[in-house]
Design an enzyme around this catalytic site. Structure first.
Site, PDB file in Angstrom:
ATOM      1  N   ASP A  58       0.842  -1.195   0.000  1.00 28.88           N
ATOM      2  CA  ASP A  58       0.000   0.000   0.000  1.00 28.88           C
ATOM      3  C   ASP A  58       0.879   1.249   0.000  1.00 28.88           C
ATOM      4  OD1 ASP A  58      -2.768   1.342   0.725  1.00 28.88           O
ATOM      5  OD2 ASP A  58      -1.266   2.220   2.065  1.00 28.88           O
ATOM      6  N   TYR A  63       2.583  10.199   0.114  1.00 26.99           N
ATOM      7  CA  TYR A  63       3.706   9.778   0.952  1.00 26.99           C
ATOM      8  C   TYR A  63       5.028  10.264   0.359  1.00 26.99           C
ATOM      9  CZ  TYR A  63       0.170   6.495   2.778  1.00 26.99           C
ATOM     10  OH  TYR A  63      -0.967   5.930   3.291  1.00 26.99           O
ATOM     11  N   ASN A 151     -10.636   6.471   4.510  1.00 26.64           N
ATOM     12  CA  ASN A 151     -11.099   7.479   5.481  1.00 26.64           C
ATOM     13  C   ASN A 151     -12.518   7.968   5.202  1.00 26.64           C
ATOM     14  OD1 ASN A 151      -8.577   7.755   7.061  1.00 26.64           O
ATOM     15  ND2 ASN A 151      -7.741   8.506   5.129  1.00 26.64           N
ATOM     16  N   GLN A 173     -10.200   1.985   3.350  1.00 25.43           N
ATOM     17  CA  GLN A 173      -9.009   1.922   4.194  1.00 25.43           C
ATOM     18  C   GLN A 173      -9.136   2.969   5.305  1.00 25.43           C
ATOM     19  OE1 GLN A 173      -4.389   3.138   3.794  1.00 25.43           O
ATOM     20  NE2 GLN A 173      -5.042   1.644   2.273  1.00 25.43           N
ATOM     21  N   SER A 202      -2.166   1.903  10.246  1.00 25.49           N
ATOM     22  CA  SER A 202      -1.619   2.142  11.596  1.00 25.49           C
ATOM     23  C   SER A 202      -2.160   1.134  12.617  1.00 25.49           C
ATOM     24  CB  SER A 202      -1.908   3.573  12.057  1.00 25.49           C
ATOM     25  OG  SER A 202      -1.293   4.501  11.200  1.00 25.49           O
ATOM     26  N   PRO A 203      -2.041  -0.187  12.311  1.00 27.13           N
ATOM     27  CA  PRO A 203      -2.611  -1.194  13.216  1.00 27.13           C
ATOM     28  C   PRO A 203      -1.902  -1.278  14.569  1.00 27.13           C
ATOM     29  CG  PRO A 203      -1.395  -2.258  11.430  1.00 27.13           C
ATOM     30  CD  PRO A 203      -1.463  -0.805  11.096  1.00 27.13           C
ATOM     31  N   GLN A 206       1.243   3.461  15.031  1.00 30.16           N
ATOM     32  CA  GLN A 206       2.591   3.998  14.775  1.00 30.16           C
ATOM     33  C   GLN A 206       3.526   3.745  15.959  1.00 30.16           C
ATOM     34  OE1 GLN A 206       1.286   8.027  13.573  1.00 30.16           O
ATOM     35  NE2 GLN A 206       1.942   7.448  11.527  1.00 30.16           N
ATOM     36  N   ASN A 255       6.362  -9.060  11.878  1.00 29.54           N
ATOM     37  CA  ASN A 255       4.972  -8.813  11.454  1.00 29.54           C
ATOM     38  C   ASN A 255       4.368 -10.078  10.853  1.00 29.54           C
ATOM     39  OD1 ASN A 255       5.125  -6.153  12.242  1.00 29.54           O
ATOM     40  ND2 ASN A 255       5.322  -5.318  10.189  1.00 29.54           N
TER      41      ASN A 255
END
Length: 287
Positions: A58, A63, A151, A173, A202-203, A206, A255
C-alpha cells in the site's frame, strides 16, 4: 513465536467483490521514501516482505510527495506480477480530470502499467460522483484494476453506494487498532454487510501501543511481541486487512509471524477491558 525452521502457513486471503484474492497481511509505506539514505533498506524490507508472502503493498502519491511510490517501484521491479499494488489519489486532485492525471503520475513513479487498487485518500471538495466517474474511466482504460476509498465514514459510504457505479467500491481503508475501535459500532458492520473490505492502517498506532501493559501481558503469555498481538487482534475477524509498515528485515519477519498467533477468549476479554469497545457511534478518526 520463533518458527524453528518450520514451514510457515500461507497468509490467509480475502476475496474482494471483484474476485481478486488478496493477503490479509500486507505492507504499508507511510514515511518511506523521505530519505535517500534509507531507500535501499526500505527496498530490501519490502522485497523481504514479498518473499514472505506479504504481497499486498500500500502506498500513495502523498507519501513523501511521490517518494514512497518510487521506493515501491524499485522494490517490485522484475516481480510486478507477484504483487497486489495499492495507491491513492489526494482529495485536491480527485476531480474528473485531476484523478486521471494523478494516476498517470503514480504509474510513472511506480514504473508499472497498472495499479491493482486505486483509492480516494480521503474526502475533499470534489463531488464523489466526479471521482467515481474518473475511477471507472481508469478501470476501462486498464490503468487500474479496481478502486476503493480511504477514510470514508459510515454516511459517506452510504452516499457513495447510492451513486451510479458506487457499489463497485472494493475497500475502505481506515484507521483501526486497539486504541481506535470506533468503526466497530457502525462502519465495520456496514462494510461487512455491503461486501466492502476494511483495510486497517496504523494497526499498532505507529508504535504508540507497544508500551501498553495489557498488550504486553498477553504478549508474554504467548512468547510474542506486543506488535504481533496488536496485529493478530486487528486480523481476528473476517473482512479486515492490516497493512503495518516495517522498514527493517527483522521487523518484517516479526509482522509476518503474527499469523502464527491465535488469541484466546481470555486474551480478547483482557484487551477489551484495557481498550473498551465503542458503545455509540463515533466520528471516524484519522491520522
Amino acid at each position: 513465536m520463533t518458527m524453528h525452521g518450520a514451514v510457515m502457513q500461507a497468509i490467509p486471503r480475502l476475496t474482494l467483490n471483484n474476485g481478486s484474492a488478496v493477503p490479509v497481511l500486507g505492507q504499508g509505506t507511510w514515511n518511506m521514501g523521505e530519505s535517500a539514505a534509507q531507500a535501499s533498506a526500505e527496498i530490501r524490507a519490502l522485497q523481504h516482505g514479498i518473499d514472505l508472502g506479504m504481497t499486498l503493498i500500500d502506498t500513495a502519491e502523498m507519501y513523501a510527495d511521490g517518494g514512497a511510490e518510487k521506493v515501491v517501484g524499485k522494490a517490485i521491479a522484475g516481480r510486478r506480477d507477484a504483487v497486489y499494488l495499492v495507491s491513492k489519489v489526494l482529495p485536491h486532485n480527485a476531480s474528473r480530470q485531476g484523478t486521471l492525471r494523478a494516476c498517470e503520475a503514480s504509474l510513472r513513479r511506480l514504473a508499472v502499467e497498472q495499479i491493482d487498487l486505486y483509492l480516494l485518500h480521503w474526502r475533499g471538495t470534489h463531488p464523489l460522483s466526479a471521482t467515481v466517474e474518473a475511477l471507472e474511466t481508469l478501470v476501462a482504460q486498464g490503468k487500474i484494476g479496481a478502486w476503493g476509498v480511504s477514510n470514508l465514514d459510515h454516511e459517506d459510504i452510504q452516499e457513495l453506494l447510492a451513486l451510479e457505479h458506487g457499489a463497485r467500491v472494493q475497500v475502505n481503508q481506515v484507521l483501526y487498532n486497539l486504541s481506535r475501535r470506533g468503526i466497530e459500532f457502525d462502519l465495520l458492520p456496514a462494510c461487512a454487510r455491503d461486501g466492502i473490505a476494511v483495510m486497517a492502517y496504523s494497526p499498532i498506532e505507529q508504535g504508540r501501543l507497544l508500551k501498553d501493559p495489557a498488550l504486553n501481558a498477553v504478549a508474554r503469555r504467548h512468547g510474542a511481541t506486543a506488535a504481533q498481538v496488536a496485529l493478530a487482534w486487528t486480523l481476528r475477524q473476517p473482512g479486515v486487512i492490516a497493512i503495518p509498515k516495517a522498514s527493517t528485515l527483522a521487523h518484517v519477519a516479526q509482522n509476518r509471524a503474527c499469523l502464527e498467533l491465535t488469541l484466546s477468549t481470555t486474551d480478547l476479554q483482557e484487551l477489551d477491558t484495557a481498550f473498551q469497545p465503542p458503545r455509540r457511534a463515533q466520528r471516524l478518526e484519522m491520522l
